[in-house]
Scaffold this motif. Sequence first.
Motif, PDB file in Angstrom:
ATOM      1  N   ARG A  34      -6.867  13.922   3.760  1.00 54.75           N
ATOM      2  CA  ARG A  34      -6.338  15.228   4.003  1.00 54.75           C
ATOM      3  C   ARG A  34      -5.112  15.461   3.426  1.00 54.75           C
ATOM      4  O   ARG A  34      -4.580  16.764   3.148  1.00 54.75           O
ATOM      5  CB  ARG A  34      -6.073  15.095   5.819  1.00 54.75           C
ATOM      6  N   PHE A  35      -4.237  14.447   3.282  1.00 57.59           N
ATOM      7  CA  PHE A  35      -2.900  14.875   2.550  1.00 57.59           C
ATOM      8  C   PHE A  35      -2.633  14.084   1.055  1.00 57.59           C
ATOM      9  O   PHE A  35      -1.491  13.678   0.650  1.00 57.59           O
ATOM     10  CB  PHE A  35      -1.788  14.228   3.490  1.00 57.59           C
ATOM     11  N   TYR A  36      -3.746  14.249   0.521  1.00 55.94           N
ATOM     12  CA  TYR A  36      -3.951  13.371  -0.959  1.00 55.94           C
ATOM     13  C   TYR A  36      -2.951  13.905  -1.921  1.00 55.94           C
ATOM     14  O   TYR A  36      -2.212  13.249  -2.714  1.00 55.94           O
ATOM     15  CB  TYR A  36      -5.508  13.701  -1.464  1.00 55.94           C
ATOM     16  N   ASP A  37      -2.548  15.415  -1.814  1.00 59.32           N
ATOM     17  CA  ASP A  37      -1.609  15.900  -2.810  1.00 59.32           C
ATOM     18  C   ASP A  37      -0.242  15.896  -2.268  1.00 59.32           C
ATOM     19  O   ASP A  37       0.491  16.628  -2.918  1.00 59.32           O
ATOM     20  CB  ASP A  37      -2.228  17.258  -3.296  1.00 59.32           C
ATOM     21  N   SER A  38      -0.054  15.386  -1.313  1.00 61.56           N
ATOM     22  CA  SER A  38       1.167  15.421  -0.549  1.00 61.56           C
ATOM     23  C   SER A  38       2.103  13.951  -0.479  1.00 61.56           C
ATOM     24  O   SER A  38       3.079  13.981   0.276  1.00 61.56           O
ATOM     25  CB  SER A  38       1.217  15.961   0.770  1.00 61.56           C
ATOM     26  N   LEU A  39       1.432  13.227  -1.149  1.00 60.21           N
ATOM     27  CA  LEU A  39       2.217  11.624  -0.976  1.00 60.21           C
ATOM     28  C   LEU A  39       2.788  11.141  -2.304  1.00 60.21           C
ATOM     29  O   LEU A  39       3.011   9.915  -2.110  1.00 60.21           O
ATOM     30  CB  LEU A  39       0.709  10.907  -0.636  1.00 60.21           C
ATOM     31  N   ASN A  40       2.965  11.718  -3.412  1.00 65.28           N
ATOM     32  CA  ASN A  40       3.525  11.124  -4.713  1.00 65.28           C
ATOM     33  C   ASN A  40       5.072  11.180  -4.426  1.00 65.28           C
ATOM     34  O   ASN A  40       5.587  12.067  -5.148  1.00 65.28           O
ATOM     35  CB  ASN A  40       2.922  11.808  -5.651  1.00 65.28           C
ATOM     36  N   ARG A  58       1.096  -1.260  -0.012  1.00 62.97           N
ATOM     37  CA  ARG A  58       0.093   0.061  -0.055  1.00 62.97           C
ATOM     38  C   ARG A  58       0.822   1.149   0.116  1.00 62.97           C
ATOM     39  O   ARG A  58       0.693   2.381  -0.717  1.00 62.97           O
ATOM     40  CB  ARG A  58      -1.080  -0.125   1.193  1.00 62.97           C
ATOM     41  N   ILE A  59       1.959   1.059   0.895  1.00 58.92           N
ATOM     42  CA  ILE A  59       2.896   2.332   0.773  1.00 58.92           C
ATOM     43  C   ILE A  59       3.383   2.427  -0.570  1.00 58.92           C
ATOM     44  O   ILE A  59       3.720   3.558  -1.144  1.00 58.92           O
ATOM     45  CB  ILE A  59       3.856   2.197   2.000  1.00 58.92           C
ATOM     46  N   LYS A  60       3.976   1.354  -1.218  1.00 55.62           N
ATOM     47  CA  LYS A  60       4.437   1.289  -2.603  1.00 55.62           C
ATOM     48  C   LYS A  60       3.548   2.146  -3.700  1.00 55.62           C
ATOM     49  O   LYS A  60       3.905   2.892  -4.377  1.00 55.62           O
ATOM     50  CB  LYS A  60       4.858  -0.160  -3.055  1.00 55.62           C
ATOM     51  N   ALA A  61       2.304   1.615  -3.487  1.00 52.68           N
ATOM     52  CA  ALA A  61       1.377   1.975  -4.680  1.00 52.68           C
ATOM     53  C   ALA A  61       1.005   3.750  -4.316  1.00 52.68           C
ATOM     54  O   ALA A  61       0.857   4.577  -5.265  1.00 52.68           O
ATOM     55  CB  ALA A  61       0.007   1.556  -4.234  1.00 52.68           C
ATOM     56  N   ILE A  62       1.103   4.344  -3.293  1.00 56.98           N
ATOM     57  CA  ILE A  62       1.089   5.604  -2.790  1.00 56.98           C
ATOM     58  C   ILE A  62       2.189   6.239  -3.255  1.00 56.98           C
ATOM     59  O   ILE A  62       1.846   7.390  -3.781  1.00 56.98           O
ATOM     60  CB  ILE A  62       0.726   5.694  -1.144  1.00 56.98           C
ATOM     61  N   SER A  63       3.267   5.741  -3.086  1.00 54.16           N
ATOM     62  CA  SER A  63       4.468   6.485  -3.462  1.00 54.16           C
ATOM     63  C   SER A  63       4.762   6.752  -4.849  1.00 54.16           C
ATOM     64  O   SER A  63       5.084   7.803  -5.303  1.00 54.16           O
ATOM     65  CB  SER A  63       5.594   5.716  -3.066  1.00 54.16           C
ATOM     66  N   GLU A  64       4.217   5.629  -5.772  1.00 63.18           N
ATOM     67  CA  GLU A  64       3.991   5.738  -7.113  1.00 63.18           C
ATOM     68  C   GLU A  64       2.751   6.675  -7.743  1.00 63.18           C
ATOM     69  O   GLU A  64       2.590   6.670  -8.758  1.00 63.18           O
ATOM     70  CB  GLU A  64       3.922   4.446  -7.823  1.00 63.18           C
ATOM     71  N   GLY A  65       2.025   7.167  -6.834  1.00 63.43           N
ATOM     72  CA  GLY A  65       1.066   8.018  -7.061  1.00 63.43           C
ATOM     73  C   GLY A  65      -0.351   7.672  -7.443  1.00 63.43           C
ATOM     74  O   GLY A  65      -1.278   7.849  -7.864  1.00 63.43           O
ATOM     75  N   ASP A  66      -0.543   6.058  -6.888  1.00 69.27           N
ATOM     76  CA  ASP A  66      -1.657   5.233  -7.350  1.00 69.27           C
ATOM     77  C   ASP A  66      -2.501   5.327  -5.979  1.00 69.27           C
ATOM     78  O   ASP A  66      -2.872   4.360  -5.283  1.00 69.27           O
ATOM     79  CB  ASP A  66      -1.585   4.178  -7.579  1.00 69.27           C
ATOM     80  N   VAL A  67      -2.679   6.707  -5.340  1.00 73.66           N
ATOM     81  CA  VAL A  67      -3.459   6.968  -4.087  1.00 73.66           C
ATOM     82  C   VAL A  67      -4.935   6.416  -4.119  1.00 73.66           C
ATOM     83  O   VAL A  67      -5.539   5.869  -3.267  1.00 73.66           O
ATOM     84  CB  VAL A  67      -3.489   8.492  -3.610  1.00 73.66           C
ATOM     85  N   GLU A  68      -5.394   6.739  -5.286  1.00 72.45           N
ATOM     86  CA  GLU A  68      -6.841   6.394  -5.560  1.00 72.45           C
ATOM     87  C   GLU A  68      -7.251   4.913  -5.230  1.00 72.45           C
ATOM     88  O   GLU A  68      -8.336   4.486  -4.640  1.00 72.45           O
ATOM     89  CB  GLU A  68      -7.279   6.734  -6.917  1.00 72.45           C
ATOM     90  N   THR A  69      -6.556   4.063  -5.947  1.00 73.57           N
ATOM     91  CA  THR A  69      -6.556   2.660  -5.828  1.00 73.57           C
ATOM     92  C   THR A  69      -6.493   2.171  -4.266  1.00 73.57           C
ATOM     93  O   THR A  69      -7.238   1.424  -3.869  1.00 73.57           O
ATOM     94  CB  THR A  69      -5.718   1.983  -6.669  1.00 73.57           C
ATOM     95  N   VAL A  70      -5.588   2.791  -3.512  1.00 75.32           N
ATOM     96  CA  VAL A  70      -5.432   2.447  -2.084  1.00 75.32           C
ATOM     97  C   VAL A  70      -6.561   2.888  -1.360  1.00 75.32           C
ATOM     98  O   VAL A  70      -7.064   2.136  -0.402  1.00 75.32           O
ATOM     99  CB  VAL A  70      -3.959   2.989  -1.592  1.00 75.32           C
ATOM    100  N   MET A  71      -7.026   3.978  -1.428  1.00 68.75           N
ATOM    101  CA  MET A  71      -8.005   4.491  -0.892  1.00 68.75           C
ATOM    102  C   MET A  71      -9.573   3.639  -1.221  1.00 68.75           C
ATOM    103  O   MET A  71     -10.026   3.470  -0.056  1.00 68.75           O
ATOM    104  CB  MET A  71      -8.519   5.953  -1.304  1.00 68.75           C
TER     105      MET A  71
END
Length: 332
Positions: free
Chosen positions: A257-263, A220-233
């Motif tokens: 809250r930090f959606y734009d701060s995680l890529n 999940r952290i890897k997916a968020i790091s790569e910009g795939d926040v939507e799928t994790v959410m």
Amino acid sequence: MKIYHQSRSETVIRALSDFGIEESFAQAAIRFKEHYHYHISPSTAARSTKNTAQQAMEYIEEKLSNEHAENQKDKEPVDKMVVELDGCEIRTARFVPGEDLKTTSVYNNPVKTKNIKWRDVRLGFVKPLNSESKTYTGKMDSYQAVVAQMHSAAVLNNMTSATQIIGIADGGNGLSEELKRQFPTMQFILDKSHLKDHFYETVEELGLNQKDRPGWVKPRIKAISEGDVETVMKKLEEQYEKNQNDRLKRLIGYIKRFYDSLNYENFKSMGYPIGSGEIESAHKSIPQKRLKFPGATWNPNSINPMLALRILRANDWWNEFWMQREDQLMAA
């Protein structure tokens, strides 16, 4: 020499302050005798250091004032600047009348008890993106006051309205909001290790055993790091529908809250830091090294002045401060 009864020369005051911001006041008195062969008491070392610390705080406030920072306008502006902010707790104490209202036997003065509180000291720095040179600020105060100091330090370092600000901090309530308010061009980056902590705390609440937790967190952290926040959410929300876990709900709200701060991968590709390790390390060398001795307690009024002396040293403003004192003494 402008030395009066019961006063000390600038050389002695500087030496006492030098020792007093590095070690306990008792040890400072020992060091002073070792170097200068003259006995002073720890209370003298404390009094001299704290008086200097008060002046150091006033010096920093003047240096970071908007009027002073405006003088930097003619210098070459910085394209990108990093700001980091973090807090640590310092043990403070005040003596207050005891709840039983007892008095002393001789003078009937109230018997006082020590009221211990841990207070949050906030430390930040600003620096051009590819520079090793940092300007530190900090105090025991609100985010608004501390970030205002950081803004003045950024102007002092040639920030303009066109400078891209990269802000890194944890998810403290109101912290990112205050940084963005005072630095409108900021790209805020949530410290990656704090995001991981939230995931591990959540998976613990979900009941997974310790061995299986990394297998739940890392993808999940890897997916968020790569910009795939939507799928994790989406997956977390589906899991929440099946398991109405309060901690899982908090994690979902935290990510929103930090959606734009995680890529993180994108930030790294642009050369931006993704962790606040630099400022967390600075806590150990600036406030904690002197203010967090084992068992030490401080009057709350002493925190900001002593921190100011530590910041003078960290910013290489030490000699400048003493030269100004000498100039003022000679002009008096």
